[in-house]
Motif scaffolding. Structure first.
Motif: not given
Length: 743
Positions: A17-27, A334-336, A391-393, A408-414
């Motif tokens: 959940e924590e990592k998803m929130s970081k990626v969500s913010e970028i999206i 929280y977007l995602i 996340i990917r979609y 992809e280039n980060s191999d999923g590492n947040v």
């Protein structure tokens, strides 16, 4: 983090959940700058309210035109069409006969017996042949639209009304001829190409406009009243928005239940004005989720289940999910999560074949849909796949920024993903986000006033402009919600256009006093601060047309002087992909990104627009632009290109070469958009006038290459023969001129 295979070789990354929130913010930040945000929607709202206001003024405050769907919401994607509802005068509907008797005009009683929820028949309650309708103005009468049944009731036929509008649209002349028409639900649909790319940003792109005929309710229908009363139990929409909605009319539009035996005389209750007000109240996260759902629908769901779901269904899902969310949820992180909740809600609705209308809660939007079990299962499988790999979609739906490859280039590492985003992508989506908010808002405001409103206004004649001016002076209630940063520039542009028409009349008549001319140019100067640059260029155009070159040069000096008082200016136009410009020291420097700068208190003076001219301006325009009037009804020129062209016309002979060199730099700085060929025409003509025929030919050749593939009309077809004729007249038959002649 676990990784598993999906279809093909696609990886599935699972996030905490924590990592998803970081990626969500970028999206979310990426969508903010490339797709949608509340400032874009606010600007679109202001633009739409102004367009509707001007249309209402143009038709003497009788006929109204309302925009709906993504065109009104600022949530448009590449496949979006344009929805409009036309409301004529003196026809109303009511739910209570006593209420209808109090209204002056033609009144129909809403009869919902033996109709599905949300539909009704319209029974003529009273009529008055002395009161005209929109049908009378176009060769028909209200009686022609009626259908008499065996019980003696006279019903308004939706079939006849839509046929009337289709016939009306077929007679309209547009830039590409009469439109192709068809019926689409309650609408008469008109299809045209976009010859200039103003709307679709693509030459020849198809513009599809749906025109629905709406009839207003005398007062809110019972279902609408119940919904408004029920709003007291929910946090969203806010009380302020609910109060605004209470002041808006509901309508009924010409479409029946397709499964009904009497669908030809059924009409559907429409809450268009209410629903767009709800979308206009959306925050960034609601808007981004809505647009995300629309793109997911078009890219992944539609291919397996064409036309089963629509953008309207996606909007309704967002409405429902917004109803009970607490305020601190509306954050990019929280977007995602919000998008996932919406997809889970959509999945449940598909399973149950039930999606309730957000306002008319007895109406099922999935009625008569999802009837093929195989198609239904295919949709559910796709939605589940998206949910599992949200996340990917989501990243694949973001325009303009390739986040998916970075993941992809980060191999999923947040942490690695975030690091690469800071290195590889626009800094606005990571560490520079908040500093760029205000410039982006002003950019959207500039687009709204110039591109959406002024491109239409430039074609108005003097009497129409006078009507617009009168309406603005009345401070009409219809535009009380329009922000001053959009309203004031549009008002000033209307004044400028009126003055240019008068200037053209003076120029052609040659009978005017110096006092009259001075009064006119003073008026233009008073209204030239509609933006930072282009407003003053209209004044300079007038001076050049009357051969008052010293006065024209003074105006351009004012542009440079005024620009020293502020930082970099924001460009809100179509003629360059550079979004900012610095004007100082007699030079113009463009930059691709929005500026990070302090902005003056009068916000619209931080913006500059394209210079917009119409075909009828021909007598006023300098020679290079006269040719453009032969091929386009309306055309745009980048202000830096036009400023330097005017500077050349007003400069002494010894300065011309240096000024042409500056113009050449400006032309090449803009050379990536649909409008750059015109800039090469201007530059080529300047070389031609200066006797540099070889350079002129090079410019004309580049211009021709920009339009040869798309078939766009290009004034170079007039300019090239003049160049060849001049070469022959001057007998300049060196090797390069021989090539020009042969070509």
């Amino acid at each position: 983090m676990e990784e598993s295979n999906l279809t093909g070789n696609t990886k599935v990354f699972e996030f905490s959940e924590e990592k998803m929130s970081k990626v969500s913010e970028i999206i979310s930040n990426s969508m903010f700058f490339t797709m949608t945000c509340s400032s874009k929607t606010e600007a679109q709202m202001c633009s739409i309210l102004l367009l509707e206001f001007l249309y209402f003024s143009r038709y003497k405050k009788t006929v109204q035109r309302y925009f709906g769907g993504s065109a009104a919401e600022g949530t448009n994607i590449k496949t979006s069409d344009i929805d409009k509802m036309i409301v004529g005068p003196n026809i109303y509907v009511c739910s209570d006969p006593a209420e209808g008797q109090m209204v002056r005009g033609h009144v129909f009683l809403v009869d919902s017996s033996d109709c599905s929820q949300g539909h009704a028949k319209l029974v003529l309650l009273k009529t008055d042949e002395t009161i005209p309708t929109i049908f009378d103005e176009h060769g028909k009468t209200l009686n022609d639209m009626l259908e008499e049944r065996q019980d003696g009731k006279r019903l308004l036929s939706n079939e006849k009304v839509v046929s009337f509008w289709m016939n009306f649209l077929q007679k309209r002349e547009t830039a590409t001829g009469p439109p192709g028409t068809s019926r689409h639900g309650p609408c008469a649909t008109a299809k045209n190409t976009d010859p200039q790319g103003y709307i679709k940003s693509k030459i020849g792109g198809v513009i599809e406009q749906d025109f629905a005929h709406g009839i207003p309710f005398c007062s809110h229908p019972p279902v609408g009243k119940d919904w408004l009363k029920d709003r007291e139990n929910f946090k969203w929409p806010s009380k302020k928005v609910v109060e605004k909605i209470k002041s808006l009319t509901c309508h009924i539009v010409a479409v029946g239940d397709k499964m009904s035996e009497h669908s030809d005389v059924e009409w559907r209750i429409s809450y268009l004005l209410w629903e767009r007000e709800l979308v206009w109240s959306f925050n960034d996260i609601q808007l981004q989720c809505y647009v995300l759902l629309k793109v997911l629908l078009k890219k992944y769901i539609d291919p397996v289940a064409p036309e089963e779901l629509s953008s309207y269904h996606m909007k309704t899902i967002v409405f429902w999910e917004s109803e009970n969310i607490i305020d601190n949820f509306w954050h990019p992180k929280y977007l995602i999560q919000f998008a996932r909740n919406c997809l889970l809600c959509l999945k449940g609705c598909i399973l149950n074949c039930t999606l309730k209308h957000f306002i008319d809660r007895g109406k099922n939007l999935f009625l008569w849909r999802l009837r093929d079990p195989k198609v239904k299962d295919a949709m559910l499988n796709v939605i589940e796949e998206i949910i599992q790999n949200i996340i990917r979609y989501s990243m694949q739906c973001v325009e303009g920024i390739d986040l998916n490859t970075t993941l992809e280039n980060s191999d999923g590492n947040v942490e690695e993903f975030l690091r690469k985003c800071r290195l590889d992508h626009d800094p606005r989506i990571t560490y520079d986000f908040n500093e760029s908010r205000e410039p982006l808002r002003l950019f959207h405001y500039g687009e709204a006033s110039s591109l959406n409103v002024n491109v239409e206004t430039v074609l108005a004649d003097f009497s129409t402009l006078a009507r617009y001016k009168e309406s603005f002076e009345e401070n009409d209630r219809y535009i009380k919600d329009v922000h001053a940063s959009i309203k004031i520039p549009v008002k000033k542009f209307i004044h400028i256009r009126s003055a240019m028409i008068l200037a053209k009349q003076m120029l052609l008549s040659k009978s005017f006093s110096s006092e009259e001319f001075q009064k006119l140019t003073n008026f233009m100067d008073e209204n030239s601060d509609l933006d930072a640059v282009s407003g003053k260029l209209y004044v300079a155009t007038c001076f050049v047309a009357f051969k008052k070159y010293d006065k024209g040069a003074e105006v351009m000096k004012k542009i440079y002087a005024a620009s020293k008082k502020s930082d970099t200016l924001i460009y809100a136009g179509l003629c360059s992909d550079c979004k900012s410009m610095c004007v100082s020291g007699g030079t113009l420097i463009q930059d691709r990104g929005l500026p990070r700068c302090s902005l003056p208190q009068t916000k619209y003076l931080s913006i500059f627009h394209d210079v917009i001219f119409a075909q009828g301006d021909l007598p006023l325009l300098p020679d290079a632009l006269k040719f453009e009037c032969f091929v386009d009804k309306v055309f745009l020129v980048h202000p830096s290109v036009y400023l330097l062209y005017l500077k050349i016309l007003c400069s002494k002979f010894t300065e011309k070469r240096d000024n042409i060199s500056q113009l050449e730099n400006a032309v090449y700085e803009c050379d990536v958009t649909l409008h750059t060929y015109r800039h090469f025409n201007i530059l080529g003509y300047c070389y031609f006038e200066n006797g540099d025929y070889e350079e002129a030919f090079k410019c004309y050749r580049i211009s021709f290459s920009r339009t040869v593939d798309n078939g766009r009309p290009n004034a170079v077809i007039y300019m090239l023969p003049i160049l060849v004729y001049s070469i022959l007249q001057n007998q300049r038959f060196d090797s390069d001129s021989e090539i020009i002649y042969q070509r």
